[in-house]
Design a protein around this motif. Structure first.
Motif, PDB file in Angstrom:
ATOM      1  N   MET A   4       1.019  -1.008   0.163  1.00 42.45           N
ATOM      2  CA  MET A   4      -0.304  -0.033  -0.548  1.00 42.45           C
ATOM      3  C   MET A   4       0.431   1.012  -0.146  1.00 42.45           C
ATOM      4  O   MET A   4       0.703   2.439  -0.680  1.00 42.45           O
ATOM      5  N   ARG A   5       1.625   1.059   0.716  1.00 43.96           N
ATOM      6  CA  ARG A   5       2.964   2.920   0.648  1.00 43.96           C
ATOM      7  C   ARG A   5       3.278   2.888  -0.519  1.00 43.96           C
ATOM      8  O   ARG A   5       3.437   4.026  -0.884  1.00 43.96           O
ATOM      9  N   SER A   6       3.763   1.212  -1.715  1.00 49.40           N
ATOM     10  CA  SER A   6       4.708   2.059  -2.468  1.00 49.40           C
ATOM     11  C   SER A   6       2.821   1.732  -3.730  1.00 49.40           C
ATOM     12  O   SER A   6       3.950   3.233  -4.557  1.00 49.40           O
ATOM     13  N   ARG A   7       2.296   1.625  -2.841  1.00 45.01           N
ATOM     14  CA  ARG A   7       1.108   2.159  -4.044  1.00 45.01           C
ATOM     15  C   ARG A   7       0.167   3.761  -4.052  1.00 45.01           C
ATOM     16  O   ARG A   7       1.050   4.539  -4.923  1.00 45.01           O
ATOM     17  N   LEU A   8       0.562   4.041  -2.741  1.00 43.87           N
ATOM     18  CA  LEU A   8       0.284   5.496  -2.233  1.00 43.87           C
ATOM     19  C   LEU A   8       1.352   6.287  -2.948  1.00 43.87           C
ATOM     20  O   LEU A   8       1.513   7.493  -3.757  1.00 43.87           O
ATOM     21  N   ALA A   9       2.666   6.069  -2.719  1.00 37.12           N
ATOM     22  CA  ALA A   9       4.184   6.481  -3.244  1.00 37.12           C
ATOM     23  C   ALA A   9       3.824   6.556  -5.142  1.00 37.12           C
ATOM     24  O   ALA A   9       3.874   8.220  -5.545  1.00 37.12           O
ATOM     25  N   ASP A  10       3.234   5.997  -5.526  1.00 38.02           N
ATOM     26  CA  ASP A  10       3.787   6.286  -7.042  1.00 38.02           C
ATOM     27  C   ASP A  10       2.417   7.373  -7.403  1.00 38.02           C
ATOM     28  O   ASP A  10       2.188   7.993  -8.530  1.00 38.02           O
ATOM     29  N   ILE A  11       1.118   6.982  -6.502  1.00 39.35           N
ATOM     30  CA  ILE A  11      -0.020   7.874  -6.675  1.00 39.35           C
ATOM     31  C   ILE A  11       0.727   9.928  -6.860  1.00 39.35           C
ATOM     32  O   ILE A  11       0.188  10.654  -7.267  1.00 39.35           O
ATOM     33  N   VAL A  12       1.202   9.662  -5.417  1.00 39.60           N
ATOM     34  CA  VAL A  12       1.344  11.077  -4.936  1.00 39.60           C
ATOM     35  C   VAL A  12       3.234  11.715  -4.854  1.00 39.60           C
ATOM     36  O   VAL A  12       3.301  12.769  -4.521  1.00 39.60           O
ATOM     37  N   GLY A  13       3.585  10.651  -4.866  1.00 43.26           N
ATOM     38  CA  GLY A  13       5.204  10.873  -4.871  1.00 43.26           C
ATOM     39  C   GLY A  13       5.644  10.350  -3.701  1.00 43.26           C
ATOM     40  O   GLY A  13       5.360  10.487  -2.116  1.00 43.26           O
ATOM     41  N   ALA A  14       6.635   9.926  -3.863  1.00 43.88           N
ATOM     42  CA  ALA A  14       6.887   9.102  -2.578  1.00 43.88           C
ATOM     43  C   ALA A  14       7.117  10.596  -1.199  1.00 43.88           C
ATOM     44  O   ALA A  14       7.467   9.982   0.274  1.00 43.88           O
ATOM     45  N   ALA A  15       7.072  12.083  -1.668  1.00 44.30           N
ATOM     46  CA  ALA A  15       7.148  12.634  -0.395  1.00 44.30           C
ATOM     47  C   ALA A  15       6.810  13.040  -0.052  1.00 44.30           C
ATOM     48  O   ALA A  15       6.368  14.232   1.357  1.00 44.30           O
ATOM     49  N   ASN A  16       5.781  12.529  -0.462  1.00 42.23           N
ATOM     50  CA  ASN A  16       4.149  12.714   0.116  1.00 42.23           C
ATOM     51  C   ASN A  16       3.336  11.632   0.718  1.00 42.23           C
ATOM     52  O   ASN A  16       2.532  12.045   0.844  1.00 42.23           O
ATOM     53  N   VAL A  17       3.664  10.985   0.877  1.00 42.41           N
ATOM     54  CA  VAL A  17       3.569   9.934   1.717  1.00 42.41           C
ATOM     55  C   VAL A  17       4.246   9.982   3.417  1.00 42.41           C
ATOM     56  O   VAL A  17       5.543  10.011   2.892  1.00 42.41           O
ATOM     57  N   ARG A  18       3.678   9.704   3.997  1.00 45.47           N
ATOM     58  CA  ARG A  18       4.734   9.163   5.757  1.00 45.47           C
ATOM     59  C   ARG A  18       3.789   8.280   6.102  1.00 45.47           C
ATOM     60  O   ARG A  18       2.350   8.075   6.272  1.00 45.47           O
TER      61      ARG A  18
END
Lengths: 457, 457
Positions: A4-18
């Motif tokens: 899920m974390r990598s999927r979210l990073a794909d969507i919004v960019g790694a800098a915008n997921v914590r």
């Protein structure tokens, strides 16, 4: 969860997921007195509706709860995430997209604060007149809770100013409802259904807001009364006069004492008057014409005295501003004084005297200390409840809400139900309506990922 | 069917059920120009919400369609029944239950007419300010279509005045939503969802309506303009001035000619001015104070002249009243002149000049004659369309609606979709929104008996 974390990073960019564990403590809570701070699994900051839609698709596919967050100034816990949730923070979607001076409309992203909108509209001689008091609150949060505030007696609340929204459904579809017009009869009013739904039906990614001409002249009249009943009895008469106040607030003597002390306010009220006053009415007027305003102020003073006020003081501009600011912060004053909960029940304004009498009875019987103030013009009573014992407090709150509903009212005027008032809502509200609301929820959010636990269990 | 008839008679009493074939012709139709008169299977007149609930239970059990009917003054066919339907006529539920002078609220049954409510509120110095023009219209019908009218620029439309409803669901459940308060944040706003749903979600058996203080003084300014574009360009400026008009209508020269001729109106406009004017703006002002009104009238006249009006005439009371009445009847004037359809699209008011230019282009290209008037302050354009050929007319209407939507508008401002505009609605509206609305419909009406064929196929 790594997936899920990598999927979210794909969507919004790694800098915008914590990860929730790494995010600031602030993401775990709102300002509610009974909210339980909870860190979500992830904090995600989308940049637009398309990214928001992709987040919701990922959530729906995996059955992951999603909670939306503006500034976190809510009082009912609707922005407090579950531990397994994705918290969608609208901090990056914080632009005023347009101030349309011809149609008197603002188009904003959900992360815009009331303060910023106030500044931007002022430049054009316009105003967004909904004024819930906390200027750091976001428009997205205001839309989600149908925020109200002191000017509702004149201008209505958030609902009356949201002409349209762009919203993302849990299906990942992005819809646009309403627009830059004040009326339509073209299918169901989805905009009005989404407003006040506390993040359970859709995520609002843009709002079209009605603005008003900013009137140049304001004045404030403060009237002390011998007792609270006389204040609330005066309210319908002031409304009926046609003077059209911008603000019509009552403040009980205890709350007035606390906010004037906390904010070091000098209002020029003689000691003798202050000592014999049980409550105050604050009437703010506005007009585009200074002379008309002066006439209205004089008429208001005469009316209030005729209605039993001990006196009526026209407050100088700076004092008036500070009093209104202090009143806006009354919640924080109550919090600082150790209040255990706050309620904001709403009822027919003419039922206020009867309700306030019942409040006294409930408070005495439950050994609970209850003080308050309120938007008297709209029958919206804000009470701070002091009772450490959770069971006694819950019993007192249930009785307060039941009394309000019996007098034709509803549990919350503007704070919302969230987690904080859910037990009372599910207990006291008509089961047929609860069942219907759940079916509506199902129509929007078939997988149930949007803010589970808010409004319903 | 005999079974159903006796079951209905058991519910409402034999005297209050008729076979459709025996009922008056009026029950078969509304006032829409394209509505196809259809007699229902039965006409039933319930006496209260309980009887209405029993009718809906019988309908849901047998899959029998139900259409609600107030006065039948609608223009989109939403009150026109199917041949196999039960037509629920609210003619017996026609009482003003309460005028609450302290809360400024009226509680009415759905069969109450606007005329009766106007009389009842006047006795108390209050007013229900929604004024769709046809005073024989019922409040139930007004709620179902979210009726608007000329005063919307100042007071908003039906939606903004419905504080609560008692409504019967297709499940036979009776719910009460909202109440005598102007705001709440206590679950989804079912009231606002039911308003404007054209009898497809629930039958409203009682409405709680917000009233306003009735202001004592009114005045009307009539301003002829050289061309229609100048009129519509003036509108946002008048709104922005803060004068706060009660009415802000445009009437094109053709429509003005027709209504003044039909109603034998003498407005005192010199022939030379009339002959060179392409359109008129009607501005009505009101105030609680006569002197303030006079000042506002003078300011309005100056403003209109500055905005390009040829002149600005203050109409004497009787002329003003007759002009407004004639304008209200413009639909009937168009009908009498042989109009083939009417539309009431709504769009951002500042987009009116561009829209009116496109209307001319569409009219010319399709050899269609289009004239009109409209609630210019709210961007709500009423056009009478003269084109005998049904295909050409449908094509022209589709282009008119598409142009309005492209400019940020919606198909109908106040008439509703009903049967009459359904094809355009389903064709032009976002399929995701249509699908969502259908799911909401399913949440209210799982057996699909409420007004099938209205809004959706």
């Amino acid at each position: 969860m790594t997936d899920m974390r990598s999927r979210l990073a794909d969507i919004v960019g790694a800098a915008n997921v914590r990860d929730g564990a790494d995010a600031a403590e602030d993401y775990a809570r709102d300002e509610g007195l009974t909210s339980v701070a909870t860190r979500p699994a992830f904090v995600v900051a989308p940049g637009d509706a398309g990214e928001t839609a992709e987040i919701l698709k990922a959530a729906a596919e995996t059955g992951t709860p999603v909670t939306a967050r503006g500034s976190g100034t809510g009082l009912s816990g609707a922005a407090v995430p579950r531990a397994d949730a994705i918290l969608v923070s609208f901090e990056r979607m914080n632009r005023v997209l347009e101030i349309d001076t011809e149609n008197h409309v603002a188009v904003v992203q959900p992360g815009v604060t009331l303060r910023e909108l106030e500044e931007k509209t002022a430049e054009h001689g316009l105003v967004y007149p909904v004024y819930p008091g906390e200027l750091s609150g976001s428009l997205g949060g205001n839309v989600a809770t149908n925020a109200g505030g002191m000017r509702a007696v004149r201008y209505g609340v958030t609902r009356h100013h949201v002409l349209g929204v762009e919203a993302v459904l849990a299906t990942g579809e992005v819809i646009r409802c309403g627009g830059k017009y004040v009326k339509a009869s073209t299918g169901y009013d989805l905009t009005q259904l989404i407003v006040g739904s506390e993040g359970t039906l859709a995520l609002v990614t843009e709002a079209t807001l009605k603005l008003q001409p900013r009137l140049a002249h304001q004045a404030t009249v403060l009237a002390p009364f011998g007792d609270l009943t006389a204040v609330v009895r005066a309210v319908p008469k002031v409304v009926a006069s046609g003077i059209g106040p911008l603000i019509l607030e009552y403040i009980d003597a205890m709350t007035m004492g606390a906010i004037t002390y906390t904010h070091d306010l000098q209002l020029g009220i003689p000691d003798q008057v202050r000592d014999t006053s049980q409550a105050y009415l604050v009437v703010m007027l506005e007009n585009r014409d200074a002379e008309r305003l002066d006439d209205d102020v004089a008429a208001t003073g005469e009316l209030l005295t005729a209605l039993g006020a001990v006196d009526a003081y026209v407050l100088p501009g700076p004092s008036a501003r500070r009093l209104i600011e202090a009143r806006e912060q009354a919640f924080y004053t109550a919090k600082g004084a150790g209040a255990d909960d706050v309620i904001d029940t709403v009822l027919p304004r003419a039922a206020l005297p009867e309700f306030m009498a019942r409040v006294q009875g409930i408070a005495q019987a439950s050994e609970t200390f209850v003080v308050g103030c309120g938007h008297a013009g709209d029958g919206n009573v804000h009470l701070a409840v002091f009772q450490k014992d959770a069971d006694k407090r819950a019993k007192a709150l249930r009785e307060l809400f039941a009394a309000s509903m019996e007098l034709g009212g509803a549990i919350s005027g503007e704070h919302g139900i969230g987690h904080a008032k859910k037990a009372y809502f599910l207990d006291l509200e008509d089961p047929a309506k609860i069942a219907l609301m759940k079916r509506i929820k199902q129509a929007f959010d078939p997988t149930g990922v949007l803010n589970p636990g808010v409004l319903f269990d």
